[in-house]
Design a protein around this motif. Structure first.
Motif, PDB file in Angstrom:
ATOM      1  N   MET A   1       0.851  -1.198   0.000  1.00 45.28           N
ATOM      2  CA  MET A   1       0.000   0.000   0.000  1.00 45.28           C
ATOM      3  C   MET A   1       0.883   1.242   0.000  1.00 45.28           C
ATOM      4  SD  MET A   1      -3.087   0.952   2.607  1.00 45.28           S
ATOM      5  CE  MET A   1      -2.015   1.080   4.021  1.00 45.28           C
ATOM      6  N   VAL A  14      -7.119  -1.204   2.600  1.00 45.52           N
ATOM      7  CA  VAL A  14      -6.315  -1.796   1.531  1.00 45.52           C
ATOM      8  C   VAL A  14      -7.193  -2.180   0.339  1.00 45.52           C
ATOM      9  CG1 VAL A  14      -4.503  -2.641   3.061  1.00 45.52           C
ATOM     10  CG2 VAL A  14      -6.488  -4.094   2.590  1.00 45.52           C
ATOM     11  N   VAL A  27      -1.002  -5.542  -3.482  1.00 46.15           N
ATOM     12  CA  VAL A  27      -1.208  -4.696  -2.309  1.00 46.15           C
ATOM     13  C   VAL A  27      -0.670  -5.407  -1.070  1.00 46.15           C
ATOM     14  CG1 VAL A  27      -2.952  -3.602  -0.844  1.00 46.15           C
ATOM     15  CG2 VAL A  27      -3.232  -3.628  -3.332  1.00 46.15           C
ATOM     16  N   SER A  28       0.041  -4.674  -0.214  1.00 41.69           N
ATOM     17  CA  SER A  28       0.533  -5.231   1.043  1.00 41.69           C
ATOM     18  C   SER A  28      -0.622  -5.301   2.042  1.00 41.69           C
ATOM     19  CB  SER A  28       1.656  -4.359   1.611  1.00 41.69           C
ATOM     20  OG  SER A  28       2.777  -4.357   0.750  1.00 41.69           O
ATOM     21  N   LEU A  29      -0.910  -6.496   2.506  1.00 39.71           N
ATOM     22  CA  LEU A  29      -1.999  -6.677   3.453  1.00 39.71           C
ATOM     23  C   LEU A  29      -1.512  -6.399   4.872  1.00 39.71           C
ATOM     24  CD1 LEU A  29      -3.590  -9.939   2.029  1.00 39.71           C
ATOM     25  CD2 LEU A  29      -4.287  -7.578   1.641  1.00 39.71           C
ATOM     26  N   ASN A  76     -12.772  -4.336   4.662  1.00 42.53           N
ATOM     27  CA  ASN A  76     -11.434  -4.042   5.178  1.00 42.53           C
ATOM     28  C   ASN A  76     -11.268  -4.521   6.619  1.00 42.53           C
ATOM     29  OD1 ASN A  76      -9.532  -2.358   3.307  1.00 42.53           O
ATOM     30  ND2 ASN A  76     -11.593  -1.575   2.902  1.00 42.53           N
ATOM     31  N   LEU A 106      -6.868  -7.073  -5.034  1.00 42.35           N
ATOM     32  CA  LEU A 106      -5.734  -7.362  -4.157  1.00 42.35           C
ATOM     33  C   LEU A 106      -4.753  -8.350  -4.782  1.00 42.35           C
ATOM     34  CD1 LEU A 106      -7.523  -7.605  -0.686  1.00 42.35           C
ATOM     35  CD2 LEU A 106      -6.523  -5.612  -1.813  1.00 42.35           C
TER      36      LEU A 106
END
Length: 352
Positions: A1, A14, A27-29, A76, A106
């Motif tokens: 993100m 995210v 995307v970084s979770l 989210n 994602l």
């Protein structure tokens, strides 16, 4: 993100409900809470993106939100807490499509689908064991027939291979989703309310612990076995008969509201109720599927919303079919066409 604050001002998000693939890569979770961290292994390579299946569900997605703010926040929250989403609402409002929206945005790979019917049990989702096929293969091996599957030699000689137990075990959608991937898989459990009364309770242990045992493999003398998965052509290593995830999957459970689930099951899920999409959302969906908004689309959207507001059951698929038909080459805007549109947008709760 990105470190920059997004336009909506909610940096914790995210997932933004657009379905658009980010240019900067996956995307970084957020890190899982301590009580939702697992240690399964060995790590498996990431799954491939099934863009063909996503395209059928989502079309060519434009970077505009397709969900309301409350729904986006709930999704989210489920991603942050590593908890399943229990998505309710009338048929045809896009509950199952939500899984594809999350997976595409994602970049979580191919969606694993588990469609529930009245005869479905927990083992159907975890794994299947072809005992008859194994018995037939062993019989063929004993009489020396070539071509039997297998992966290890026996005392009879290196040219003869005994069929392995793993050749006859296939992990189901739920079982595959709980394999040890570095990034969570997306699992769609579709229409859970169609199941028998026991399945929601049977799911509790798996949803809480992120793991399960395959008894046939637990009893086998080999510590490691290679089994089939729900991803076509893919296999996975299972150690000591136990499967445990590394990242809890993104679980989207849909229900048409035909029954009430036990409190213990609902406690483990985040509720998300989906209503009929707004006019702007419907126009965005049409733009995604048709690349450009067809000439009569707005009038058909208004007619669809009018029908939906009057009660009964109406599906987004009906609107897509009506728009497709009225934009077909050679179709005249006459009484016959209007009758077809009336038929396509009929109240589904009234049968034929």
């Amino acid at each position: 993100m990105s470190a920059a604050t997004p336009a909506d001002g909610k940096a914790w998000r995210v997932f933004h409900g657009t379905g658009a693939v980010p240019d900067a890569g996956p995307v970084s979770l957020p890190e899982a809470p301590p009580w939702r961290r697992f240690r399964g292994g060995p790590t498996l390579p990431p799954p491939w993106d099934d863009e063909e299946a996503a395209g059928r569900r989502l079309g060519q997605v434009e970077p505009v939100p397709q969900l309301d703010e409350t729904s986006i926040d709930t999704i989210n929250a489920a991603l942050q807490l590593r908890r399943p989403l229990l998505v309710t609402g009338p048929p045809g409002v896009g509950k199952s499509t939500l899984a594809y929206l999350i997976a595409r945005e994602l970049r979580l790979g191919r969606v694993l689908e588990w469609s529930i019917v009245s005869r479905t049990n927990l083992r159907d989702g975890l794994y299947a064991y072809d005992a008859l096929g194994r018995a037939q293969s062993i019989t063929a091996w004993r009489v020396g027939e070539p071509g039997s599957p297998g992966s290890y030699a026996v005392d009879a000689g290196p040219s003869q291979l005994l069929p392995t137990l793993g050749d006859f075990i296939t992990l189901g959608p739920l079982g595959t989703a709980l394999l040890p991937y570095d990034r969570p898989r997306v699992l769609l459990v579709d229409e859970l309310d169609k199941s028998d009364i026991d399945l929601p309770n049977d799911l509790l242990h798996v949803l809480e612990n992120g793991s399960y045992d395959v008894p046939e493999l637990v009893r086998d003398k080999h510590d490691t076995m290679i089994v089939h998965t729900s991803d076509p052509g893919m296999r996975a290593e299972v150690r000591n008969g136990r499967v445990e995830c590394r990242e809890f999957p993104v679980v989207v459970i849909t229900s048409n509201g035909e029954r009430e689930f036990p409190a213990a099951f609902r406690r483990r899920c985040l509720p998300l109720e989906m209503a009929t999409p707004s006019r702007a959302q419907l126009l965005a969906v049409l733009s995604n599927h048709f690349r450009a908004l067809p000439p009569d689309a707005e009038a058909l959207v208004d007619l669809f919303l009018e029908r939906a507001a009057s009660g009964g059951t109406h599906s987004l698929d009906q609107l897509l079919n009506a728009v497709q038909l009225t934009t077909a080459n050679g179709l005249q805007n006459d009484d016959a066409t209007r009758r077809l549109v009336e038929m396509l947008l009929r109240d589904l709760s009234k049968g034929l």
